[in-house]
Design a protein around this motif. Structure first.
Motif, PDB file in Angstrom:
ATOM      1  N   PRO A 144      -7.139  -2.441  -5.502  1.00  0.00           N
ATOM      2  CA  PRO A 144      -8.297  -2.879  -4.709  1.00  0.00           C
ATOM      3  C   PRO A 144      -8.962  -1.762  -3.899  1.00  0.00           C
ATOM      4  O   PRO A 144      -9.973  -1.989  -3.248  1.00  0.00           O
ATOM      5  CB  PRO A 144      -7.682  -3.909  -3.765  1.00  0.00           C
ATOM      6  CG  PRO A 144      -6.287  -3.425  -3.562  1.00  0.00           C
ATOM      7  CD  PRO A 144      -5.869  -2.843  -4.900  1.00  0.00           C
ATOM      8  N   LEU A 145      -8.394  -0.547  -3.931  1.00  0.00           N
ATOM      9  CA  LEU A 145      -8.919   0.561  -3.136  1.00  0.00           C
ATOM     10  C   LEU A 145      -9.655   1.577  -4.007  1.00  0.00           C
ATOM     11  O   LEU A 145      -9.172   1.934  -5.084  1.00  0.00           O
ATOM     12  CB  LEU A 145      -7.781   1.300  -2.423  1.00  0.00           C
ATOM     13  CG  LEU A 145      -7.021   0.530  -1.357  1.00  0.00           C
ATOM     14  CD1 LEU A 145      -5.720   1.232  -1.021  1.00  0.00           C
ATOM     15  CD2 LEU A 145      -7.869   0.397  -0.111  1.00  0.00           C
ATOM     16  N   ASP A 185      -6.177  -1.365   6.182  1.00  0.00           N
ATOM     17  CA  ASP A 185      -5.138  -1.226   7.195  1.00  0.00           C
ATOM     18  C   ASP A 185      -3.794  -0.874   6.583  1.00  0.00           C
ATOM     19  O   ASP A 185      -3.053  -0.048   7.127  1.00  0.00           O
ATOM     20  CB  ASP A 185      -5.017  -2.512   8.019  1.00  0.00           C
ATOM     21  CG  ASP A 185      -6.231  -2.740   8.922  1.00  0.00           C
ATOM     22  OD1 ASP A 185      -7.042  -1.807   9.081  1.00  0.00           O
ATOM     23  OD2 ASP A 185      -6.353  -3.861   9.445  1.00  0.00           O
ATOM     24  N   ALA A 186      -3.454  -1.466   5.445  1.00  0.00           N
ATOM     25  CA  ALA A 186      -2.179  -1.174   4.776  1.00  0.00           C
ATOM     26  C   ALA A 186      -2.121   0.292   4.346  1.00  0.00           C
ATOM     27  O   ALA A 186      -1.085   0.954   4.501  1.00  0.00           O
ATOM     28  CB  ALA A 186      -1.982  -2.098   3.571  1.00  0.00           C
ATOM     29  N   LEU A 187      -3.218   0.810   3.834  1.00  0.00           N
ATOM     30  CA  LEU A 187      -3.261   2.221   3.434  1.00  0.00           C
ATOM     31  C   LEU A 187      -3.095   3.123   4.646  1.00  0.00           C
ATOM     32  O   LEU A 187      -2.271   4.035   4.651  1.00  0.00           O
ATOM     33  CB  LEU A 187      -4.581   2.538   2.722  1.00  0.00           C
ATOM     34  CG  LEU A 187      -4.778   4.016   2.356  1.00  0.00           C
ATOM     35  CD1 LEU A 187      -3.823   4.432   1.241  1.00  0.00           C
ATOM     36  CD2 LEU A 187      -6.215   4.279   1.961  1.00  0.00           C
ATOM     37  N   ARG A 240       1.019   3.895  -4.108  1.00  0.00           N
ATOM     38  CA  ARG A 240       2.203   3.130  -3.661  1.00  0.00           C
ATOM     39  C   ARG A 240       1.828   1.700  -3.308  1.00  0.00           C
ATOM     40  O   ARG A 240       2.636   0.788  -3.473  1.00  0.00           O
ATOM     41  CB  ARG A 240       2.861   3.828  -2.485  1.00  0.00           C
ATOM     42  CG  ARG A 240       3.590   5.096  -2.875  1.00  0.00           C
ATOM     43  CD  ARG A 240       4.524   5.597  -1.785  1.00  0.00           C
ATOM     44  NE  ARG A 240       3.903   5.751  -0.490  1.00  0.00           N
ATOM     45  CZ  ARG A 240       3.416   6.894  -0.010  1.00  0.00           C
ATOM     46  NH1 ARG A 240       3.467   7.976  -0.731  1.00  0.00           N
ATOM     47  NH2 ARG A 240       2.887   6.934   1.191  1.00  0.00           N
ATOM     48  N   LEU A 241       0.623   1.464  -2.832  1.00  0.00           N
ATOM     49  CA  LEU A 241       0.180   0.117  -2.510  1.00  0.00           C
ATOM     50  C   LEU A 241      -0.163  -0.683  -3.748  1.00  0.00           C
ATOM     51  O   LEU A 241      -0.141  -1.907  -3.742  1.00  0.00           O
ATOM     52  CB  LEU A 241      -1.046   0.148  -1.598  1.00  0.00           C
ATOM     53  CG  LEU A 241      -0.803   0.638  -0.178  1.00  0.00           C
ATOM     54  CD1 LEU A 241      -2.128   0.777   0.551  1.00  0.00           C
ATOM     55  CD2 LEU A 241       0.123  -0.299   0.568  1.00  0.00           C
ATOM     56  N   GLU A 242      -0.487   0.032  -4.829  1.00  0.00           N
ATOM     57  CA  GLU A 242      -0.928  -0.596  -6.082  1.00  0.00           C
ATOM     58  C   GLU A 242       0.206  -1.364  -6.771  1.00  0.00           C
ATOM     59  O   GLU A 242      -0.031  -2.317  -7.481  1.00  0.00           O
ATOM     60  CB  GLU A 242      -1.435   0.512  -7.011  1.00  0.00           C
ATOM     61  CG  GLU A 242      -2.520   0.107  -7.921  1.00  0.00           C
ATOM     62  CD  GLU A 242      -2.992   1.292  -8.753  1.00  0.00           C
ATOM     63  OE1 GLU A 242      -3.971   1.074  -9.461  1.00  0.00           O
ATOM     64  OE2 GLU A 242      -2.411   2.384  -8.724  1.00  0.00           O
ATOM     65  N   VAL A 243       1.420  -0.914  -6.560  1.00  0.00           N
ATOM     66  CA  VAL A 243       2.569  -1.479  -7.277  1.00  0.00           C
ATOM     67  C   VAL A 243       2.864  -2.901  -6.848  1.00  0.00           C
ATOM     68  O   VAL A 243       2.738  -3.319  -5.782  1.00  0.00           O
ATOM     69  CB  VAL A 243       3.828  -0.615  -7.052  1.00  0.00           C
ATOM     70  CG1 VAL A 243       4.911  -1.038  -7.988  1.00  0.00           C
ATOM     71  CG2 VAL A 243       3.521   0.846  -7.215  1.00  0.00           C
TER      72      VAL A 243
END
Length: 184
Positions: free
Chosen positions: A22-23, A120-122, A181-184
């Motif tokens: 999503p980024l 925010d997570a990133l 790392r957020l994509e997983v």
């Protein structure tokens, strides 16, 4: 004479962009930057119709933006003006201030997501900023890995990261590695 081809801070002819779920992270190669510092006993001028922001804030206008960088100091941004003498335009707006060209010293990256939670997570993986209070119109200087960067919350789902041009690859790597790392 040698034919010279301009390149971006990441070494290509075109800005780099990559989507991680999503980024989307995009190198912003055409951003004009100039620092503006007040001289002794000078009040803050209006630049390109902008009232210069207070500490920790950023403002956006029709042709320029500004964010606070220190007491009596701001960075003025000129979207699409990276190949012009942007500092001369800023100086014409604020002739009593000290203005210094910064375009070739920094590079900018836009981070866009579908939701503010994704931004925010990133950033939670990268910077020590209270993201619950870092809403649209906020800006700060912070550490990102071994570097100092400016981050600007342009919208709930859009963030700008501005770092030293000499560290462009390292900033890109830090952003893209965290996004992967957020994509997983």
């Amino acid at each position: 004479m040698t034919d010279l081809t301009p390149i971006t801070a990441l070494g290509a002819e075109a800005p780099r962009a990559r989507t991680f779920g999503p980024l989307t992270i995009t190198e912003v190669a055409d951003l004009g930057l100039a620092s503006l510092a007040l001289r002794k006993r000078q009040s803050a001028p209006t630049v390109f119709g902008l009232s210069l922001p207070e500490p920790g804030k950023a403002v956006t206008g029709d042709t320029a933006s500004a964010f606070w960088t220190g007491p009596g100091q701001w960075m003025i941004e000129g979207p699409g003006q990276g190949d012009s003498d942007f500092a001369a335009r800023v100086k014409a707006e604020a002739p009593e201030a000290s203005v210094t060209e910064q375009t070739d010293g920094f590079t900018a990256f836009d981070v866009v997501a579908a939701t503010s939670d994704q931004i925010d997570a990133l950033m939670a993986k990268l910077v020590n900023v209270d993201l619950s209070r870092f809403t649209m119109g906020h800006a700060t200087r912070t550490g990102l890995h071994h570097m100092t960067v400016f981050i600007i919350r342009r919208a709930d789902t859009r963030l700008a990261v501005i770092g030293m041009r000499t560290l462009a690859d390292a900033v890109w790597h830090a952003l893209s590695d965290a996004a992967k790392r957020l994509e997983v």
